[in-house]
Design an enzyme around this catalytic site. Structure first.
Site, short mmCIF file in Angstrom:
data_model
loop_
_atom_site.label_atom_id
_atom_site.label_comp_id
_atom_site.label_asym_id
_atom_site.label_seq_id
_atom_site.Cartn_x
_atom_site.Cartn_y
_atom_site.Cartn_z
N GLY A 39 -5.21 3.53 -2.20
CA GLY A 39 -5.02 2.15 -1.49
C GLY A 39 -5.95 1.83 -0.44
N TRP B 238 3.59 9.95 9.08
CA TRP B 238 4.26 8.63 8.65
C TRP B 238 5.41 8.29 9.66
CZ3 TRP B 238 2.42 10.83 3.83
CH2 TRP B 238 1.15 10.29 3.48
N HIS C 85 2.85 1.45 6.19
CA HIS C 85 3.25 1.33 4.63
C HIS C 85 4.48 0.76 4.24
CE1 HIS C 85 -0.30 4.06 3.44
NE2 HIS C 85 0.09 4.56 4.71
N HIS D 79 0.82 -1.24 0.05
CA HIS D 79 0.14 -0.10 -0.21
C HIS D 79 0.79 1.24 -0.08
CE1 HIS D 79 -3.56 2.32 2.11
NE2 HIS D 79 -2.93 2.97 0.98
N ILE D 80 0.95 2.04 -1.18
CA ILE D 80 1.69 3.08 -1.34
C ILE D 80 0.69 4.37 -0.95
CG2 ILE D 80 3.14 4.55 -2.82
CD1 ILE D 80 3.68 1.86 -4.54
#
Length: 401
Positions: free
Chosen positions: A108, A212, A160, A102-103
């Site tokens: 996504g 992130w 991710h 999942h980018i």
């Protein structure tokens, strides 16, 4: 004496009742805790401690596999290519696992929800209310997962996780989750998006507070925890586009290429974006990303939802109850409209590798579509169901690609 014996008997009866009650409470407690663990996935920690796993490299009889020695141990994982998937198919009842790479900001999240909620399965994923994740167990099992993704197993290989992390971690993560070591066949899948739209969508997301920063960045047997941040403080809220673009170690730049490449071929994150031979590093990463994408069992493009859905259904012989969403631009289109020509050009330059990767992906996707179309004797019915799920062939006969 008779009275004393009677009293002793009463005491024994009370003791037996107490012991019986304790046993019943213990049994109920074990059952309840087992239920909680089953539904919260407490059998495996959220941040899985990587065991000795390998990256994928060579090809053997249509199956991508290789072994890398880590701490004196050699481990191989079996990755099924698109070609091999057409020959042997996907068996949800056996040892096959779909692994979703999942980018960020490629669509996504929507695709991931389709996987757990919309597939027509004999044993559908169980998606309890008020819980983000679903249990996607093989038929007639209670803990064997056929899907490794955010919405099934969670971020077991890191937030991710990229190709380098996933191929190194996935088998160990599933071994720990299922409580046993076993050999599996892995069907790696992903979704790509136009790099300008994706980049600006990530910019808007970061501008609203996303970071992130808990991503693991595992590569070559170690975690790179000291990667520099582009911001001070807890996040980059309110950042302007020029500042976002001018950070030399912003991982948003060419993110799709980096996440699909074998980073060990280019020294992992050592000297990232600061080496004198950056052009050679870029060449290596792009070549590796193209190779890995071509060997994946499936990939889709956000800009070609119907074609992507058809290819998935034909590859895995699994149908979706609902058609894929057609939205692509969303907030990124608004962002593009607000940019100067100089800013648009800079975004293009910062994502030139992703642009070349997307051109490669578009051609490859069309090749796969044409191949499956030729092989499908019921193509017209299948295609109409994808593009016009609520119309019949008689009412919509001009919808073919």
């Amino acid at each position: 004496m008779l009275y004393s014996a009677f009293e002793n008997m009463k005491r024994w009866v009370k003791m037996i009742r107490v012991i019986g009650g304790l046993c019943l409470v213990t049994l109920l407690g074990i059952t309840y805790v087992s239920y909680l663990c089953h539904n919260s996935l407490c059998l495996a920690p959220e941040r899985f401690s990587l065991s000795q796993r390998s990256s994928i490299g060579g090809r053997v009889s249509g199956v991508s596999s290789s072994s890398t020695s880590i701490s004196g141990s050699t481990v191989e994982i079996e990755s099924v290519s698109f070609k091999e998937a057409q020959i042997r198919g996907f068996d949800i009842t056996s040892r096959d696992v779909i692994v979703f790479l999942h980018i960020q900001k490629t669509g996504g999240t929507t695709f991931g929800r389709h996987l757990v909620r919309d597939l027509n399965l004999e044993t559908p994923c169980i998606c309890p209310r008020k819980r983000k994740r679903c249990d996607c167990f093989r038929p007639n099992t209670v803990n064997e997962q056929w899907l490794f993704s955010r919405y099934s197993t969670g971020w077991k290989c890191g937030l991710h996780a990229d190709w380098t992390e996933l191929t190194d971690c996935v088998e160990g993560a599933l071994d720990e989750y299922e409580g046993m070591a076993k050999r599996r066949r892995y069907f790696f899948i992903t979704v790509l998006r136009d790099p300008i739209h994706r980049y600006l969508s990530e910019f808007r997301h970061v501008q609203r507070g996303a970071t992130w920063k808990s991503a693991r960045h595992w590569c070559g047997g170690q975690e790179f925890t000291s990667l520099p941040h582009c911001y001070k403080g807890s996040n980059w809220t309110g950042v302007e586009l020029d500042e976002f673009m001018n950070c030399p170690y912003n991982l948003a730049h060419n993110r799709q290429t980096r996440m699909l490449a074998d980073l060990t071929l280019a020294g992992c994150y050592t000297g990232y974006n600061s080496t004198a031979d950056q052009m050679e590093r870029d060449r290596i990463l792009l070549q590796s990303a193209k190779k890995n994408l071509a060997e994946m069992a499936y990939f889709g493009l956000t800009e070609q939802q119907s074609v992507s859905q058809y290819i998935f259904e034909q590859t895995f012989q699994l149908d979706f109850a609902n058609s894929f969403d057609q939205a692509n631009a969303t907030l990124s289109a608004q962002a593009i409209a607000e940019l100067t020509s100089a800013q648009i050009e800079q975004v293009r330059q910062l994502n030139s590798l992703d642009a070349e990767l997307l051109d490669f992906a578009r051609k490859l996707l069309q090749e796969r579509f044409e191949l499956l179309k030729r092989r499908d004797p019921y193509f017209r019915q299948h295609w109409l169901r994808v593009v016009r799920p609520f119309k019949s062939e008689a009412t919509d006969g001009n919808s073919l690609v």
